[in-house]
Motif scaffolding. Structure first.
Motif, mmCIF file in Angstrom:
data_model
loop_
_atom_site.group_PDB
_atom_site.id
_atom_site.type_symbol
_atom_site.label_atom_id
_atom_site.label_comp_id
_atom_site.label_asym_id
_atom_site.label_seq_id
_atom_site.Cartn_x
_atom_site.Cartn_y
_atom_site.Cartn_z
ATOM 1 N N ALA A 226 28.714 14.254 -68.819
ATOM 2 C CA ALA A 226 28.170 15.244 -67.884
ATOM 3 C C ALA A 226 28.067 14.666 -66.475
ATOM 4 O O ALA A 226 27.845 13.462 -66.306
ATOM 5 C CB ALA A 226 26.788 15.694 -68.356
ATOM 6 N N PRO A 227 28.194 15.513 -65.474
ATOM 7 C CA PRO A 227 27.990 15.062 -64.097
ATOM 8 C C PRO A 227 26.562 14.553 -63.902
ATOM 9 O O PRO A 227 25.642 14.971 -64.617
ATOM 10 C CB PRO A 227 28.232 16.322 -63.255
ATOM 11 C CG PRO A 227 29.038 17.224 -64.131
ATOM 12 C CD PRO A 227 28.602 16.918 -65.542
ATOM 13 N N ASP A 228 26.385 13.654 -62.944
ATOM 14 C CA ASP A 228 25.058 13.144 -62.610
ATOM 15 C C ASP A 228 24.190 14.310 -62.147
ATOM 16 O O ASP A 228 24.670 15.235 -61.498
ATOM 17 C CB ASP A 228 25.147 12.097 -61.491
ATOM 18 C CG ASP A 228 26.048 10.934 -61.859
ATOM 19 O OD1 ASP A 228 26.251 10.700 -63.069
ATOM 20 O OD2 ASP A 228 26.549 10.261 -60.946
ATOM 21 N N LYS A 229 22.891 14.233 -62.496
ATOM 22 C CA LYS A 229 21.970 15.310 -62.132
ATOM 23 C C LYS A 229 20.753 14.739 -61.416
ATOM 24 O O LYS A 229 20.255 13.685 -61.799
ATOM 25 C CB LYS A 229 21.507 16.030 -63.392
ATOM 26 C CG LYS A 229 22.628 16.759 -64.086
ATOM 27 C CD LYS A 229 22.070 17.745 -65.067
ATOM 28 C CE LYS A 229 23.018 18.564 -65.735
ATOM 29 N NZ LYS A 229 24.065 18.964 -66.014
ATOM 30 N N PRO A 230 20.259 15.452 -60.398
ATOM 31 C CA PRO A 230 19.033 14.990 -59.740
ATOM 32 C C PRO A 230 17.830 15.165 -60.664
ATOM 33 O O PRO A 230 17.719 16.160 -61.364
ATOM 34 C CB PRO A 230 18.914 15.891 -58.511
ATOM 35 C CG PRO A 230 19.893 16.987 -58.685
ATOM 36 C CD PRO A 230 20.825 16.629 -59.790
ATOM 37 N N ALA A 231 16.958 14.150 -60.669
ATOM 38 C CA ALA A 231 15.763 14.200 -61.519
ATOM 39 C C ALA A 231 14.651 13.374 -60.896
ATOM 40 O O ALA A 231 14.890 12.521 -60.044
ATOM 41 C CB ALA A 231 16.086 13.693 -62.926
ATOM 42 N N GLY A 232 13.438 13.632 -61.334
ATOM 43 C CA GLY A 232 12.290 12.870 -60.855
ATOM 44 C C GLY A 232 11.782 13.382 -59.522
ATOM 45 O O GLY A 232 12.308 14.323 -58.934
ATOM 46 N N ARG A 233 10.749 12.695 -59.027
ATOM 47 C CA ARG A 233 10.102 13.130 -57.778
ATOM 48 C C ARG A 233 11.046 13.147 -56.584
ATOM 49 O O ARG A 233 11.045 14.068 -55.803
ATOM 50 C CB ARG A 233 8.928 12.203 -57.464
ATOM 51 C CG ARG A 233 7.796 12.387 -58.415
ATOM 52 C CD ARG A 233 6.650 11.540 -58.004
ATOM 53 N NE ARG A 233 5.473 12.383 -58.009
ATOM 54 C CZ ARG A 233 4.363 12.087 -57.417
ATOM 55 N NH1 ARG A 233 4.253 10.963 -56.737
ATOM 56 N NH2 ARG A 233 3.339 12.894 -57.490
ATOM 57 N N LEU B 182 14.203 13.335 -56.706
ATOM 58 C CA LEU B 182 15.458 13.964 -57.097
ATOM 59 C C LEU B 182 16.644 13.001 -56.963
ATOM 60 O O LEU B 182 17.712 13.361 -56.475
ATOM 61 C CB LEU B 182 15.698 15.260 -56.317
ATOM 62 C CG LEU B 182 14.722 16.391 -56.619
ATOM 63 C CD1 LEU B 182 15.025 17.621 -55.775
ATOM 64 C CD2 LEU B 182 14.725 16.759 -58.098
ATOM 65 N N GLN B 183 16.414 11.771 -57.430
ATOM 66 C CA GLN B 183 17.482 10.778 -57.452
ATOM 67 C C GLN B 183 18.511 11.179 -58.513
ATOM 68 O O GLN B 183 18.146 11.723 -59.554
ATOM 69 C CB GLN B 183 16.915 9.393 -57.801
ATOM 70 C CG GLN B 183 15.937 8.851 -56.801
ATOM 71 C CD GLN B 183 16.613 8.430 -55.507
ATOM 72 O OE1 GLN B 183 17.747 7.986 -55.494
ATOM 73 N NE2 GLN B 183 15.907 8.592 -54.406
ATOM 74 N N LEU B 184 19.778 10.891 -58.226
ATOM 75 C CA LEU B 184 20.809 11.204 -59.211
ATOM 76 C C LEU B 184 20.619 10.327 -60.441
ATOM 77 O O LEU B 184 20.461 9.109 -60.335
ATOM 78 C CB LEU B 184 22.204 10.988 -58.628
ATOM 79 C CG LEU B 184 22.723 12.075 -57.695
ATOM 80 C CD1 LEU B 184 24.144 11.765 -57.248
ATOM 81 C CD2 LEU B 184 22.679 13.440 -58.362
#
Length: 185
Positions: free
Chosen positions: A38-45, A47-49
């Motif tokens: 899967a492509p990298d996704k932003p996550a966390g506070r 929104l880091q990839l």
């Protein structure tokens, strides 16, 4: 026919469940020519990839990585074809278009966390627990058009203990699937 170590394998998967099978193949000496995840996704506070578990593993092992947004995109199809895979292995990935799963001469094999045809589709581990099953397992099979259908190659049964939960059963099936894909190939 080519030997196990001579087969060019493209591995398609995303979560930790898939990493166990990928690692088992690599540890057994399989020739993994690329992974598709899967492509990298932003996550966390911030929104880091975030990388998928399969991508993290592939980076550590220096395996080429493809991360298509669209599985029918001409540039992805061309890149995938350039690896000239003999066979593809799919573990915990999304539905593939026929053009992708039909590409390698030996076809595409999937590892599924149930004893097919029971519990096709998403969440087979959760369904086995919710339905009070005493046994489940893993299945390797050749992909066909409908989800989780195709010629069954091998199955391994796993007992579900009284105190089993989805997390502990997930881990048992993940490890059983990893062993079964090596045996299947």
């Amino acid at each position: 026919m080519k030997s196990f170590k001579d087969l060019k394998i493209v591995f398609l998967g995303t979560p930790d469940f898939a990493v166990a099978s990928l690692n088992a193949l690599v540890s057994a000496g399989a020739n993994i020519v690329a992974v598709v995840t899967a492509p990298d996704k932003p996550a966390g506070r911030g929104l880091q990839l975030q990388y998928s578990a399969v991508k993290k593993y592939a980076l550590e092992k220096e395996i080429p990585i493809l991360q298509p947004d669209k599985l029918k995109a001409p540039e992805f199809i061309e890149s995938l074809a350039n690896f000239k895979a003999d066979i593809q292995v799919v573990v915990a990935f999304r539905m593939l278009p026929t053009l992708v799963w039909d590409m390698p001469p030996l076809g595409t094999i999937n590892v599924h966390a149930s004893l097919l045809p029971q519990y096709r589709g998403a969440a087979p581990i959760n369904w086995a627990i919710m339905n009070g099953e005493q046994e489940t397992g893993v299945t390797t099979f050749r992909l066909k058009h409908e989800i989780d259908t195709g010629d069954i190659l091998l199955q391994q049964k796993i007992s579900i203990e009284e105190d089993e939960n989805a997390g502990s059963l997930h881990d048992k099936l993940m490890n059983a699937g990893a062993e079964l894909i090596v045996t299947t190939i």
